[in-house]
Each structure stands twice: as C-alpha cells, then as structure tokens.
Design an enzyme around this catalytic site. Structure first.
Site, PDB file in Angstrom:
ATOM      1  N   SER A 238      43.863 -46.113 -26.662  1.00  0.00           N
ATOM      2  CA  SER A 238      43.346 -45.508 -27.894  1.00  0.00           C
ATOM      3  C   SER A 238      43.982 -44.135 -28.053  1.00  0.00           C
ATOM      4  O   SER A 238      44.760 -43.696 -27.204  1.00  0.00           O
ATOM      5  CB  SER A 238      41.833 -45.373 -27.819  1.00  0.00           C
ATOM      6  OG  SER A 238      41.501 -44.309 -26.941  1.00  0.00           O
ATOM      7  N   LYS A 239      43.634 -43.497 -29.142  1.00  0.00           N
ATOM      8  CA  LYS A 239      44.194 -42.174 -29.457  1.00  0.00           C
ATOM      9  C   LYS A 239      44.064 -41.194 -28.300  1.00  0.00           C
ATOM     10  O   LYS A 239      44.884 -40.296 -28.141  1.00  0.00           O
ATOM     11  CB  LYS A 239      43.489 -41.599 -30.686  1.00  0.00           C
ATOM     12  CG  LYS A 239      43.962 -42.211 -31.987  1.00  0.00           C
ATOM     13  CD  LYS A 239      44.491 -41.124 -32.932  1.00  0.00           C
ATOM     14  CE  LYS A 239      45.278 -41.718 -34.089  1.00  0.00           C
ATOM     15  NZ  LYS A 239      44.439 -42.303 -35.126  1.00  0.00           N
TER      16      LYS A 239
END
Ligand code: GLU
Length: 464
Positions: A238-239
């Site tokens: 994820s980010k």
C-alpha cells in the site's frame, strides 16, 4: 496463432498500480508467447467511481510499459443491454429472482445471523416469492444450495468451496445496473476468454462466478490466480510502502524496461536469472513458474535494475527521455550539447533518469553561482595563472576532442608543474558550479570549445 484468449480487466477507479500492472504483464507475456489474443476490457459498470481520467491513466501506463493488446479497450458501460438480456434470461429460467428486502431488513437479518454465530449471509427470504410488488428490488442469482463448487487453479491447484457457504448473489442493483461478478462472467464468456489470469483477491469471486457460467450455459474458463504483493513488513502493498502507482515510477526516473523486468520477477522466476530482455521474457514466461507465495516488493532491487538498464541503454533513446526530465527541472535542451553525448558521460553514474537530469543540467545551464564550499577551496586567486594558461591552450586546440583536450592539459601541467589533481577541481567548479561531475575531459569535450572558454573566463572574473 493459438486459440488462447486472455484479458486484463481493470476498473477505472484510480491509476494503474503495481499489482494490476503485474497482472496485465503476465497476461500480455503469455499471449505473446503462445501467440494468443490479449484483450483489454475496462470494467466501468460502477458509474460513480469510474472516471475517464482513470481510463486514460491506465491506458497511458500500459503504453509506457509496452503492454500492447490485440482487442479493445472494450467498455462494459457500453454493454448494459447485453447484461439486461442475461438478467432476463436467468429470471425467465427461474435461476434468479427479484428480492424486495429493504436495506433495513437486510441489516436486521445480518445482525441476527451474527448474534447467533452464523455468517452474515442472505437468508433467501424472497426466493419463493411469486408476487411482484411495486417496490424497488434487486435481482439475486439462485446459488446452488448443496454440493461443492470446485476448480483447478493453474497456480494454486484445486480450490473447493461448499455451496452452503455462499448466499444468493446480487446480480442487478436496485438502480438496474449489473454487478461485477455477473458482468465479468458474461464478458469473459462472450469474449471467448479461456484463461483468466488475475490477482488472488478474486478467488472468492471465482467460486461465485462458476455457477453463473453454468446457469448461463457458458463454458467455464481456466483460472490462474496470482498471489498478491506485500510490502517489506509482509503486509499488503500500500501507499505506506512508497509509491504504488506505476506512473509515479516514471516520474521518479525509472525506465519501463526496468519496471517490466522487476514486475515479472515479483512472483515468477526462471532459475536465478534476474535480467531478462522482453524477447527472453516472452520466450521463457510460463504459469508453471509462478510461485504460490506472495511476492515482496523490494524497491532496492527495482533501483538496481534501473541502474542496469540506464548503464546499458541506448544513449540516443535515453537522450530523448532526458529532455522531459530536464524540463521538469526547468532546464531547456533547445540549445547546448548533443543529448546523446551528454548521456554517455552520465550513464555510468545515474541510478535514475532524475539523477541523470540533475547531473546533466549544468551542460545546458552555465553556473550562475558556484557551490560556496567548492569555490572557497578551488576558485582561489592563486589559480589565476593556471586558468589563464589553460584558456590559452584550449583556445589554440584545432580539432577539439577528448585527446586534444588532454594534450592541452598536459602542456599546462608541464608548464606549471601542477598535477591534474590540483587543476581538475578548479576547472570542474568553473564549468559545472560544483565538485562532482563526469571526467573533466569528457565534460569539456561535450560542452565544446566556445562554451568551455566562456565558462572559464567567467570564473576568472569571479576570482577577482
Ligand atoms: N475489474 C477487476 C479489478 O480491477 C478485475 C476483474 C477480473 O480480473 O476479473 O479488480
């Protein structure tokens, strides 16, 4: 041509992410290898979340990665009529039904089921209903109530789920739009897709889709579910783990071939080989060598591959790419040295195209100021005689190139008794404004005689 037909089916609700790009790549490679057909389908039935901007971003990313497709893009939003006829077909055959349960009723059922320790499944209240009240409804697929749904995944092996685990899936929402699990079946079947390669977050969907294929009288395709990609902490990528959007990597100065090479190795291997040309990938890729374990995203390895592809890249092509990266730094290449020559001086030292652009900026933009530390050390008044002499020697060079430049330096060194280690840093600050650059002879050769002399003369005025 073989009759293999695969597809990539992104939902245009954002940019193309690492995981999606890898799925697209695996499909592309297999289609190329088997000379099959690669279809691109845009899954935009969720009209609220789908945007043209996302479609464009996905297409752009695929183009950047060189993932060309044979058919498409086909937009699901243009196929609503087809889906409607299929809903009607199931309703007519008694394989689907209208469900009039309201959101509140469903919530109450859910809570009740949870309280009694059961799964929050729809209880089938409307299955037996024969009236058609004038009220909003959804259409649900009648999931088989007994037995097992089972398929042999090309990567994961046999996967089976009891039908008792599955409830009656909504195939059409109350606003009349069809849902993902329904349209994906119709499209894959109607488009003749015979192998579905996608992320393993879809395994749960696959077991729901198989009975729909059967109810509609379609042949069930083969499936290959690719394990997901994790961050270094073994959590889903994820980010938090850094950039996840493919095009962010272009912005950060990555080459598409590095990205492709990196993505393919995230879950696929061929002995311990790390570097693959595209042709080699097409030749060697196979689902048999896709692992069952999740891939871990390793930015260092991606950087290492990028460095490799920059080092070995065609200077002319890298030069064309460099223009954009320099423009991002506000540097124009309309005038100044040939890009190819500039690249050749930096290829060995840049890990990204952004780094290369930072290192190349001075070629196109004469220093307006000098790095204070470097200047204090090297642009001192005692350097005046040697700079004067060097200017004179370089001005006399006729065929201005690496060797003749070196000869000019030799003369200056002989006359002053100074070694290159004493002269070089001064020349470097004068020409580049700082203390790091490619070899000084290369820099001078690429800058050219006139520009080199102009910069040296300007440095002289700084000394006084
Ligand atoms: N549209 C789905 C997604 O973006 C993919 C569906 C599929 O591959 O079956 O997750």
């Amino acid at each position: 041509m073989s009759d293999l037909r695969v597809r990539f089916a992104p939902s245009p609700t954002g940019t193309l992410h690492i995981g999606g790009a890898r799925t697209a790549l695996f499909n592309y490679l297999l289609a190329c290898k088997e000379q099959g057909t690669f279809v691109l389908r845009i899954e935009d039935t969720d009209t609220e979340r789908s945007t043209q901007q996302s479609v464009d971003a996905i297409l752009q990313a695929m183009e950047w990665l060189g993932l060309s497709y044979d058919e498409g893009p086909i937009y699901q939003s243009e196929r609503f009529e087809l889906y409607k006829t299929k809903v009607a077909q199931l309703l007519d055959a008694g394989l689907a039904y209208r469900c009039y349960c309201t959101a509140e009723e469903l919530e109450a059922k859910r809570e009740k089921a949870m309280k009694s320790g059961g799964k929050p499944r729809y209880d089938g209240t409307c299955r037996q209903r024969s009236d058609q009240p004038d009220a909003p409804f959804v259409v649900r697929f009648k999931s088989p109530q007994a037995g097992v749904v089972s398929f042999v995944d090309r990567i994961k092996g046999t996967i089976s789920v009891d039908y008792a685990e599955l409830d009656d899936l909504i195939i059409q929402r109350s606003d009349g739009t069809p849902t993902y699990n329904f349209v994906v079946v119709i499209d894959d079947a109607e488009m003749g897709i015979n192998l579905v390669i996608r992320g393993d977050d879809h395994v749960n969907n696959t077991v729901r889709q198989i009975p729909i294929y059967e109810a509609l009288g379609y042949q069930v395709p083969e499936f290959a579910h690719v394990p997901m990609i994790l961050g270094a902490d073994k959590k889903r990528l994820s980010k938090r783990h850094g950039a996840t959007s493919v095009m962010d990597y272009r912005t950060m100065g990555y080459l598409p071939e590095a990205m492709v090479n990196y993505l393919v190795r995230l879950g696929w291997s061929y002995g311990d080989q790390e570097i693959f040309s595209r042709d080699e990938l097409i030749e060697k890729f196979s689902l048999e060598n896709v692992g069952r374990a999740a891939g871990v995203f390793n930015p260092d390895k991606l950087l290492w591959l990028n460095e490799h592809y920059i080092k070995t890249g065609d200077p002319r092509r890298l030069g064309q790419l460099l223009v954009g990266y320099l423009a991002d730094l506000g540097v124009s290449t309309d005038q100044g040295p040939e890009l190819e020559a500039v690249v050749k001086t930096l290829q060995d030292r840049a890990k990204t195209m952004v780094e290369m652009a930072e290192g190349a900026a001075f070629y196109y933009r004469a220093p307006e100021t000098y790095d204070p530390k470097a200047a204090e050390k090297n642009l001192t008044d005692d350097k005046r005689p040697v700079l004067d002499l060097l200017i004179e020697e370089l001005a006399n060079v006729e065929d201005f190139c690496h060797d003749t430049i070196e000869q000019a330096f030799q003369k200056v060194m002989e006359q002053t008794g100074l070694k290159l280690g004493k002269i070089g840093p001064t020349v470097r600050v004068a020409l580049t404004g700082g203390s790091t650059s490619p070899s000084i002879y290369d820099v001078i050769a690429v800058l050219g005689q006139q520009e080199t002399l102009a910069r040296l003369r300007k440095a002289l005025t700084f000394l006084s």
